[in-house]
Write a protein that holds these residues in place. Structure first.
Motif, PDB file in Angstrom:
ATOM      1  N   ILE A 122       0.863  -1.178   0.000  1.00  0.00           N
ATOM      2  CA  ILE A 122       0.000   0.000   0.000  1.00  0.00           C
ATOM      3  C   ILE A 122       0.899   1.226   0.000  1.00  0.00           C
ATOM      4  O   ILE A 122       1.935   1.253   0.645  1.00  0.00           O
ATOM      5  CB  ILE A 122      -0.976   0.006   1.185  1.00  0.00           C
ATOM      6  CG1 ILE A 122      -0.256  -0.086   2.520  1.00  0.00           C
ATOM      7  CG2 ILE A 122      -1.983  -1.105   1.053  1.00  0.00           C
ATOM      8  CD1 ILE A 122      -1.160   0.009   3.711  1.00  0.00           C
ATOM      9  N   PHE A 123       0.518   2.234  -0.781  1.00  0.00           N
ATOM     10  CA  PHE A 123       1.399   3.380  -0.917  1.00  0.00           C
ATOM     11  C   PHE A 123       0.625   4.640  -1.227  1.00  0.00           C
ATOM     12  O   PHE A 123      -0.497   4.625  -1.703  1.00  0.00           O
ATOM     13  CB  PHE A 123       2.459   3.131  -1.997  1.00  0.00           C
ATOM     14  CG  PHE A 123       1.897   2.588  -3.278  1.00  0.00           C
ATOM     15  CD1 PHE A 123       1.485   3.427  -4.295  1.00  0.00           C
ATOM     16  CD2 PHE A 123       1.783   1.220  -3.467  1.00  0.00           C
ATOM     17  CE1 PHE A 123       0.964   2.926  -5.470  1.00  0.00           C
ATOM     18  CE2 PHE A 123       1.265   0.701  -4.639  1.00  0.00           C
ATOM     19  CZ  PHE A 123       0.848   1.569  -5.650  1.00  0.00           C
ATOM     20  N   GLY A 176       5.155   4.032   1.789  1.00  0.00           N
ATOM     21  CA  GLY A 176       4.138   3.002   1.899  1.00  0.00           C
ATOM     22  C   GLY A 176       4.479   1.929   2.903  1.00  0.00           C
ATOM     23  O   GLY A 176       5.436   2.045   3.656  1.00  0.00           O
ATOM     24  N   GLU A 177       3.673   0.892   2.915  1.00  0.00           N
ATOM     25  CA  GLU A 177       3.805  -0.268   3.794  1.00  0.00           C
ATOM     26  C   GLU A 177       3.714  -1.517   2.946  1.00  0.00           C
ATOM     27  O   GLU A 177       3.012  -1.534   1.947  1.00  0.00           O
ATOM     28  CB  GLU A 177       2.640  -0.356   4.743  1.00  0.00           C
ATOM     29  CG  GLU A 177       2.602   0.310   6.057  1.00  0.00           C
ATOM     30  CD  GLU A 177       3.714   0.136   7.025  1.00  0.00           C
ATOM     31  OE1 GLU A 177       4.220  -0.988   7.229  1.00  0.00           O
ATOM     32  OE2 GLU A 177       4.070   1.124   7.615  1.00  0.00           O
ATOM     33  N   VAL A 178       4.361  -2.579   3.395  1.00  0.00           N
ATOM     34  CA  VAL A 178       4.239  -3.877   2.756  1.00  0.00           C
ATOM     35  C   VAL A 178       3.699  -4.840   3.806  1.00  0.00           C
ATOM     36  O   VAL A 178       4.210  -4.898   4.921  1.00  0.00           O
ATOM     37  CB  VAL A 178       5.598  -4.375   2.215  1.00  0.00           C
ATOM     38  CG1 VAL A 178       5.488  -5.804   1.717  1.00  0.00           C
ATOM     39  CG2 VAL A 178       6.103  -3.451   1.115  1.00  0.00           C
ATOM     40  N   ILE A 179       2.648  -5.558   3.441  1.00  0.00           N
ATOM     41  CA  ILE A 179       2.009  -6.504   4.350  1.00  0.00           C
ATOM     42  C   ILE A 179       2.091  -7.883   3.708  1.00  0.00           C
ATOM     43  O   ILE A 179       1.626  -8.079   2.582  1.00  0.00           O
ATOM     44  CB  ILE A 179       0.542  -6.111   4.600  1.00  0.00           C
ATOM     45  CG1 ILE A 179       0.472  -4.698   5.196  1.00  0.00           C
ATOM     46  CG2 ILE A 179      -0.141  -7.130   5.513  1.00  0.00           C
ATOM     47  CD1 ILE A 179      -0.911  -4.100   5.214  1.00  0.00           C
ATOM     48  N   ASP A 180       2.712  -8.850   4.406  1.00  0.00           N
ATOM     49  CA  ASP A 180       2.833 -10.218   3.903  1.00  0.00           C
ATOM     50  C   ASP A 180       1.760 -11.091   4.552  1.00  0.00           C
ATOM     51  O   ASP A 180       1.490 -10.975   5.752  1.00  0.00           O
ATOM     52  CB  ASP A 180       4.218 -10.785   4.219  1.00  0.00           C
ATOM     53  CG  ASP A 180       5.312 -10.086   3.424  1.00  0.00           C
ATOM     54  OD1 ASP A 180       5.116  -9.871   2.218  1.00  0.00           O
ATOM     55  OD2 ASP A 180       6.361  -9.763   4.012  1.00  0.00           O
ATOM     56  N   ALA A 200      -9.371 -16.731   2.750  1.00  0.00           N
ATOM     57  CA  ALA A 200      -9.142 -16.327   4.130  1.00  0.00           C
ATOM     58  C   ALA A 200      -7.680 -16.582   4.450  1.00  0.00           C
ATOM     59  O   ALA A 200      -7.082 -17.524   3.946  1.00  0.00           O
ATOM     60  CB  ALA A 200     -10.039 -17.112   5.082  1.00  0.00           C
ATOM     61  N   GLY A 201      -7.104 -15.723   5.267  1.00  0.00           N
ATOM     62  CA  GLY A 201      -5.704 -15.886   5.608  1.00  0.00           C
ATOM     63  C   GLY A 201      -5.310 -15.091   6.826  1.00  0.00           C
ATOM     64  O   GLY A 201      -6.159 -14.566   7.544  1.00  0.00           O
ATOM     65  N   MET A 202      -3.999 -15.005   7.019  1.00  0.00           N
ATOM     66  CA  MET A 202      -3.427 -14.305   8.169  1.00  0.00           C
ATOM     67  C   MET A 202      -2.244 -13.470   7.724  1.00  0.00           C
ATOM     68  O   MET A 202      -1.489 -13.870   6.834  1.00  0.00           O
ATOM     69  CB  MET A 202      -2.913 -15.302   9.208  1.00  0.00           C
ATOM     70  CG  MET A 202      -3.973 -16.145   9.884  1.00  0.00           C
ATOM     71  SD  MET A 202      -5.006 -15.217  11.028  1.00  0.00           S
ATOM     72  CE  MET A 202      -3.847 -14.800  12.301  1.00  0.00           C
ATOM     73  N   VAL A 203      -2.077 -12.313   8.378  1.00  0.00           N
ATOM     74  CA  VAL A 203      -0.883 -11.502   8.171  1.00  0.00           C
ATOM     75  C   VAL A 203       0.258 -12.182   8.902  1.00  0.00           C
ATOM     76  O   VAL A 203       0.109 -12.615  10.041  1.00  0.00           O
ATOM     77  CB  VAL A 203      -1.088 -10.067   8.700  1.00  0.00           C
ATOM     78  CG1 VAL A 203       0.205  -9.279   8.661  1.00  0.00           C
ATOM     79  CG2 VAL A 203      -2.183  -9.361   7.905  1.00  0.00           C
ATOM     80  N   ILE A 204       1.396 -12.313   8.231  1.00  0.00           N
ATOM     81  CA  ILE A 204       2.580 -12.868   8.878  1.00  0.00           C
ATOM     82  C   ILE A 204       3.558 -11.735   9.119  1.00  0.00           C
ATOM     83  O   ILE A 204       3.605 -10.772   8.367  1.00  0.00           O
ATOM     84  CB  ILE A 204       3.209 -14.011   8.058  1.00  0.00           C
ATOM     85  CG1 ILE A 204       3.479 -13.578   6.620  1.00  0.00           C
ATOM     86  CG2 ILE A 204       2.309 -15.222   8.052  1.00  0.00           C
ATOM     87  CD1 ILE A 204       4.173 -14.608   5.779  1.00  0.00           C
ATOM     88  N   GLY A 205       4.314 -11.826  10.172  1.00  0.00           N
ATOM     89  CA  GLY A 205       5.246 -10.762  10.505  1.00  0.00           C
ATOM     90  C   GLY A 205       4.586  -9.715  11.383  1.00  0.00           C
ATOM     91  O   GLY A 205       3.449  -9.863  11.819  1.00  0.00           O
ATOM     92  N   GLY A 208       4.481  -5.245  12.181  1.00  0.00           N
ATOM     93  CA  GLY A 208       3.877  -4.072  11.586  1.00  0.00           C
ATOM     94  C   GLY A 208       2.505  -3.800  12.157  1.00  0.00           C
ATOM     95  O   GLY A 208       2.033  -4.499  13.063  1.00  0.00           O
ATOM     96  N   PRO A 209       1.844  -2.803  11.618  1.00  0.00           N
ATOM     97  CA  PRO A 209       0.556  -2.396  12.176  1.00  0.00           C
ATOM     98  C   PRO A 209      -0.538  -3.454  12.049  1.00  0.00           C
ATOM     99  O   PRO A 209      -1.520  -3.404  12.770  1.00  0.00           O
ATOM    100  CB  PRO A 209       0.192  -1.144  11.389  1.00  0.00           C
ATOM    101  CG  PRO A 209       1.043  -1.179  10.174  1.00  0.00           C
ATOM    102  CD  PRO A 209       2.259  -1.971  10.514  1.00  0.00           C
ATOM    103  N   PHE A 210      -0.372  -4.423  11.155  1.00  0.00           N
ATOM    104  CA  PHE A 210      -1.386  -5.455  10.978  1.00  0.00           C
ATOM    105  C   PHE A 210      -0.910  -6.830  11.400  1.00  0.00           C
ATOM    106  O   PHE A 210      -1.541  -7.828  11.069  1.00  0.00           O
ATOM    107  CB  PHE A 210      -1.854  -5.513   9.524  1.00  0.00           C
ATOM    108  CG  PHE A 210      -2.693  -4.333   9.135  1.00  0.00           C
ATOM    109  CD1 PHE A 210      -4.019  -4.266   9.524  1.00  0.00           C
ATOM    110  CD2 PHE A 210      -2.154  -3.296   8.408  1.00  0.00           C
ATOM    111  CE1 PHE A 210      -4.798  -3.180   9.184  1.00  0.00           C
ATOM    112  CE2 PHE A 210      -2.926  -2.206   8.060  1.00  0.00           C
ATOM    113  CZ  PHE A 210      -4.254  -2.139   8.450  1.00  0.00           C
ATOM    114  N   GLY A 211       0.207  -6.942  12.108  1.00  0.00           N
ATOM    115  CA  GLY A 211       0.736  -8.226  12.525  1.00  0.00           C
ATOM    116  C   GLY A 211      -0.324  -9.082  13.206  1.00  0.00           C
ATOM    117  O   GLY A 211      -0.974  -8.642  14.139  1.00  0.00           O
TER     118      GLY A 211
END
Length: 175
Positions: free
Chosen positions: A100-101, A106-110, A133-138, A140-143
């Motif tokens: 996202i930028f 920006g930010e990168v969300i894995d 459906a999934g999960m954020v890995i790592g 950051g703000p959405f961990g």
């Protein structure tokens, strides 16, 4: 308990996301304002998912994402493999990257995502649906946030089966 069909949920969610985007104020840098990336990110747009004969999966998407305070352009890339295929249904597991930028920051969300892609006919092309459906890995703000997605579109077959999920595609992250 009232049952709501999935099309009604998709239409309502798209309407809500469009309304949210329309009411947001001026953009803020995602990198410099991590509080703007609170615990919810709603995105709309389209994705392309390619499934090769060997079961390899890749794809990309162009999205517009919003938090409660601002909105961002975003790009989604995915790669992975088919975990199960039966007739018209492909179940996949992918590693996704949402970038996202706004301008140069920006930010990168894995994420890791399980998707179900379904051809709605047995022909060489036709309508299709996608759910995931999934999960954020790592960190950051959405961990640790959960991810959901859904949409409709078309498919085409050949050496590669391609799903174009261009209608009502919604991608949400919730912490």
């Amino acid at each position: 308990m009232m049952k709501i069909n999935s099309r009604s949920r998709v239409v309502a969610a798209v309407g809500g996301a469009v309304a949210l985007l329309a009411t947001l104020t001026g953009p803020t840098s995602a990198a410099s304002d991590s509080s703007a990336l609170a615990s919810t990110l709603n995105c709309i747009g389209s994705i392309t998912v390619n499934i090769g004969g060997s079961g390899a999966v890749d794809g990309k998407g162009n999205l517009r994402c919003a938090t409660p305070s601002t909105s961002y352009d975003a790009q989604l890339t995915l790669s992975g493999s088919v975990t199960n295929s039966s007739g018209l249904v492909y179940e996949t597991r992918t590693s996704d990257r949402l970038s996202i930028f706004n301008g140069s920051s920006g930010e990168v969300i894995d994420l890791t995502v399980n998707r179900r892609l379904e051809r709605l006919s047995s022909g060489a092309s036709g309508n299709a649906t996608a759910r995931g459906a999934g999960m954020v890995i790592g960190g950051g703000p959405f961990g640790g946030a959960r991810q959901t997605e859904s949409g409709t579109g078309t498919f085409g077959t050949g050496r590669v089966t391609t799903f174009l999920i261009t209608d009502n595609y919604i991608f949400d992250l919730n912490g």
